[in-house]
Design a protein around this motif. Structure first.
Motif, PDB file in Angstrom:
ATOM      1  N   UNK A 249      16.922  -7.010 -36.144  1.00 26.31           N
ATOM      2  CA  UNK A 249      16.497  -5.701 -35.610  1.00 26.31           C
ATOM      3  C   UNK A 249      17.381  -4.607 -36.188  1.00 26.31           C
ATOM      4  N   UNK A 250      16.767  -3.485 -36.534  1.00 26.23           N
ATOM      5  CA  UNK A 250      17.530  -2.305 -36.921  1.00 26.23           C
ATOM      6  C   UNK A 250      17.881  -1.561 -35.631  1.00 26.23           C
ATOM      7  N   UNK A 251      19.168  -1.526 -35.287  1.00 31.98           N
ATOM      8  CA  UNK A 251      19.562  -0.965 -33.984  1.00 31.98           C
ATOM      9  C   UNK A 251      19.376   0.551 -33.906  1.00 31.98           C
ATOM     10  N   UNK A 252      19.235   1.214 -35.040  1.00 33.01           N
ATOM     11  CA  UNK A 252      19.028   2.672 -35.021  1.00 33.01           C
ATOM     12  C   UNK A 252      17.668   3.035 -34.436  1.00 33.01           C
ATOM     13  N   UNK A 253      16.635   2.253 -34.812  1.00 33.53           N
ATOM     14  CA  UNK A 253      15.289   2.618 -34.343  1.00 33.53           C
ATOM     15  C   UNK A 253      14.570   1.463 -33.643  1.00 33.53           C
ATOM     16  N   UNK A 254      15.286   0.354 -33.411  1.00 32.64           N
ATOM     17  CA  UNK A 254      14.715  -0.826 -32.745  1.00 32.64           C
ATOM     18  C   UNK A 254      13.545  -1.468 -33.475  1.00 32.64           C
ATOM     19  N   UNK A 255      13.459  -1.215 -34.769  1.00 32.89           N
ATOM     20  CA  UNK A 255      12.378  -1.817 -35.566  1.00 32.89           C
ATOM     21  C   UNK A 255      12.778  -3.235 -35.976  1.00 32.89           C
ATOM     22  N   UNK A 256      11.756  -4.100 -36.067  1.00 34.64           N
ATOM     23  CA  UNK A 256      12.003  -5.465 -36.550  1.00 34.64           C
ATOM     24  C   UNK A 256      12.110  -5.435 -38.071  1.00 34.64           C
ATOM     25  N   UNK A 257      13.219  -5.932 -38.597  1.00 34.44           N
ATOM     26  CA  UNK A 257      13.435  -5.934 -40.046  1.00 34.44           C
ATOM     27  C   UNK A 257      12.936  -7.250 -40.655  1.00 34.44           C
ATOM     28  N   UNK A 258      13.215  -8.357 -39.959  1.00 31.68           N
ATOM     29  CA  UNK A 258      12.795  -9.666 -40.464  1.00 31.68           C
ATOM     30  C   UNK A 258      12.698 -10.646 -39.302  1.00 31.68           C
ATOM     31  N   UNK A 259      11.883 -11.694 -39.503  1.00 34.44           N
ATOM     32  CA  UNK A 259      11.700 -12.712 -38.475  1.00 34.44           C
ATOM     33  C   UNK A 259      11.786 -14.084 -39.129  1.00 34.44           C
ATOM     34  N   UNK A 260      12.316 -15.046 -38.380  1.00 31.41           N
ATOM     35  CA  UNK A 260      12.289 -16.427 -38.867  1.00 31.41           C
ATOM     36  C   UNK A 260      13.308 -16.699 -39.952  1.00 31.41           C
ATOM     37  N   UNK A 261      12.856 -17.386 -41.000  1.00 35.34           N
ATOM     38  CA  UNK A 261      13.721 -17.836 -42.102  1.00 35.34           C
ATOM     39  C   UNK A 261      14.526 -16.676 -42.696  1.00 35.34           C
ATOM     40  N   UNK A 262      13.811 -15.567 -42.950  1.00 31.83           N
ATOM     41  CA  UNK A 262      14.454 -14.394 -43.558  1.00 31.83           C
ATOM     42  C   UNK A 262      15.558 -13.850 -42.665  1.00 31.83           C
ATOM     43  N   UNK A 263      15.279 -13.787 -41.355  1.00 33.87           N
ATOM     44  CA  UNK A 263      16.261 -13.255 -40.404  1.00 33.87           C
ATOM     45  C   UNK A 263      17.451 -14.212 -40.284  1.00 33.87           C
ATOM     46  N   UNK A 264      17.182 -15.518 -40.364  1.00 39.58           N
ATOM     47  CA  UNK A 264      18.256 -16.515 -40.225  1.00 39.58           C
ATOM     48  C   UNK A 264      19.290 -16.370 -41.341  1.00 39.58           C
ATOM     49  N   UNK A 265      18.803 -16.022 -42.538  1.00 40.28           N
ATOM     50  CA  UNK A 265      19.716 -15.840 -43.671  1.00 40.28           C
ATOM     51  C   UNK A 265      20.706 -14.711 -43.409  1.00 40.28           C
ATOM     52  N   UNK A 266      20.324 -13.815 -42.495  1.00 41.46           N
ATOM     53  CA  UNK A 266      21.175 -12.651 -42.208  1.00 41.46           C
ATOM     54  C   UNK A 266      22.231 -12.926 -41.135  1.00 41.46           C
ATOM     55  N   UNK A 267      22.122 -14.062 -40.419  1.00 42.03           N
ATOM     56  CA  UNK A 267      23.060 -14.350 -39.321  1.00 42.03           C
ATOM     57  C   UNK A 267      24.497 -14.331 -39.832  1.00 42.03           C
ATOM     58  N   UNK A 268      25.335 -13.493 -39.209  1.00 39.63           N
ATOM     59  CA  UNK A 268      26.744 -13.400 -39.590  1.00 39.63           C
ATOM     60  C   UNK A 268      26.992 -12.618 -40.868  1.00 39.63           C
ATOM     61  N   UNK A 269      25.895 -12.050 -41.439  1.00 34.99           N
ATOM     62  CA  UNK A 269      26.072 -11.357 -42.724  1.00 34.99           C
ATOM     63  C   UNK A 269      25.441  -9.964 -42.733  1.00 34.99           C
ATOM     64  N   UNK A 270      25.196  -9.397 -41.560  1.00 35.43           N
ATOM     65  CA  UNK A 270      24.457  -8.124 -41.527  1.00 35.43           C
ATOM     66  C   UNK A 270      25.390  -6.922 -41.458  1.00 35.43           C
ATOM     67  N   UNK A 271      24.930  -5.766 -42.013  1.00 38.50           N
ATOM     68  CA  UNK A 271      25.710  -4.529 -41.829  1.00 38.50           C
ATOM     69  C   UNK A 271      25.607  -4.074 -40.368  1.00 38.50           C
TER      70      UNK A 271
END
Length: 330
Positions: free
Chosen positions: A33-55
Motif C-alpha cells: 500500500x502507498x501510505x500517502x494515498x492508501x492506494x494498492x501498489x501490488x498484491x500477491x507475489x509482487x507485493x511479497x518481493x517488497x517485504x522488508x525492502x520498501x521505501x
C-alpha cells in the motif's frame, strides 16, 4: 452457469480453486500500500518481493495475522484483486464462493470474511472450517461414521481436528504455525550468533534445512544478516541441528495440543484413529521428520498428505460439489 470458487484464505498464501480449472491462484497473502494515498501498489507475489525492502511511503502488509483478518479493508481489496484476476464474473452469473477459516474464529470474524467475499460480487458465500476441508482434500472420507484426524499446520494457525460423519467431533486451533517458526529461527540466530536476520531469510532457512527429528549435522546453509555488535552486514552458517533446537518448543506445543484433542474424543473415535492414523497437511508438515516425531510422541501412525500445500484448496472443490449435489436432491 455460475462458477464455483474455493478460496483457501491463508495467513501466508491465498489459493483459489475454480471448478473445472483447478488451482488458478497460489500467491502470498501480501498487499503493498502507498501510505500517502492508501492506494494498492501490488498484491500477491509482487507485493511479497517488497517485504522488508520498501521505501518509507510503501508498506507491505499481510492482512491476515494468525489465521484471522487483522485488516478488513485490505483483505477485501486482496480478495477483489484475485477474484477479478481470474475473471469468473460474467454479466449473467455471479460466482458461488467457499472460503476456509480456522476453527477458533469468532462470529464477528466469520461475518467480516463473508462480507469481504460478498463485496466481490459473489452470489452465495459459504464458510467452512480449514481442518475439515483439508481432510477432504487429503482424500479422507469424512462422511462415514468413523474417526479421522487431521492436523493442518499453516502460516498463522495449526488446526487440529477429529472428524466423523462430515463434521468436527473435537478440535483445537493454535495460533502457532509457520510464522512463529520463522520468528523462532530469527530469535535463535540472534541469541546464538549475535546476528539479526530478516523474515524472508528465516523463511528460506525453514524451507531448506528445518528438521524435527534426527537432524543431519552435515546439512548446512549460509545466511546473511546484520551483526549486532558492529551493525555491519555479515554471514553465518547454520545446520539442521540448529533449526531443530530453534523449533523444538513449537513442535512440542503442537503435540500437547494434539493430545488435548485426543483426550476430548470418545473411546470409539480414539480407537479409529489408532487404526486410521493421523494426516498432516499445510506448509508446516513439510518440516523434515515432523511425521516421525509426532508418531513417536503420540504412539499413532502419522503421514503427510500427498500435496500438503494444496489440500485445503483441493478440498473446497470436493465440498462445493457436495453442496451442489445436496441442493439438487432437496
Amino acid at each position: 452457469m455460475a462458477k464455483s470458487i474455493g478460496i483457501d484464505l491463508g495467513t501466508a498464501n491465498i489459493l483459489i480453486n475454480v471448478k473445472g480449472e483447478g488451482i488458478v491462484v497460489n500467491e502470498p497473502s501480501v498487499v503493498a500500500i502507498n501510505t500517502n494515498n492508501n492506494e494498492v501498489v501490488a498484491v500477491g507475489e509482487e507485493a511479497y518481493k517488497m517485504v522488508g525492502r520498501t521505501p518509507g511511503n510503501i508498506k507491505a502488509i499481510r492482512p491476515l495475522k494468525d489465521g484471522v483478518i487483522a485488516d478488513f479493508d485490505i483483505t477485501e481489496k486482496m480478495l477483489k484483486y484475485f477474484i477479478n484476476k481470474i475473471n469468473v464474473k460474467t454479466m449473467f452469473s455471479r460466482p458461488v464462493i467457499m472460503i476456509c477459516c480456522p476453527t477458533n474464529i469468532t462470529s464477528v470474524e466469520q461475518k467480516s470474511i463473508i462480507e469481504a467475499a460478498e463485496q466481490t460480487g459473489s452470489k452465495d458465500v459459504y464458510l467452512e472450517f480449514e481442518p475439515k476441508v483439508a481432510a477432504v482434500g487429503a482424500g479422507m472420507d469424512i462422511f462415514k461414521p468413523q474417526g479421522n484426524m487431521v492436523i493442518d499446520i499453516g502460516g498463522g494457525t495449526s488446526d487440529i481436528a477429529i472428524l466423523s460423519m462430515g463434521d468436527i467431533a473435537a478440535s483445537k486451533s493454535l495460533r502457532l504455525a509457520g510464522d512463529k517458526m520463522n520468528t523462532a529461527i530469527q530469535n535463535y540466530v540472534k541469541t546464538n550468533n549475535n546476528i539479526i536476520i530478516g523474515e524472508r531469510t528465516a523463511e528460506d532457512v525453514k524451507i531448506q534445512i528445518s528438521s524435527a527429528f534426527e537432524p543431519d549435522p552435515e546439512k548446512k546453509m549460509m545466511i546473511r544478516g546484520r551483526d549486532l555488535r558492529t551493525g555491519l552486514p555479515t554471514s553465518v552458517t547454520i545446520s539442521e541441528v540448529d533449526t531443530q533446537a530453534a523449533l523444538n518448543d513449537i513442535f512440542y506445543t503442537i503435540i500437547d495440543g494434539i493430545k488435548s484433542v485426543l483426550e476430548q474424543a470418545s473411546p470409539e473415535l480414539s480407537a479409529d484413529i489408532i487404526d486410521q492414523g493421523i494426516i498432516l497437511t499445510g506448509g508446516g508438515s513439510l518440516v523434515k521428520g515432523i511425521d516421525k516425531l509426532f508418531s513417536r510422541e503420540l504412539q499413532v501412525p502419522v503421514t503427510v498428505a500427498e500435496s500438503p500445500l494444496d489440500t485445503v484448496a483441493l478440498g473446497t472443490g470436493i465440498l462445493l460439489d457436495h453442496i451442489a449435489h445436496n441442493k439438487k436432491q432437496h
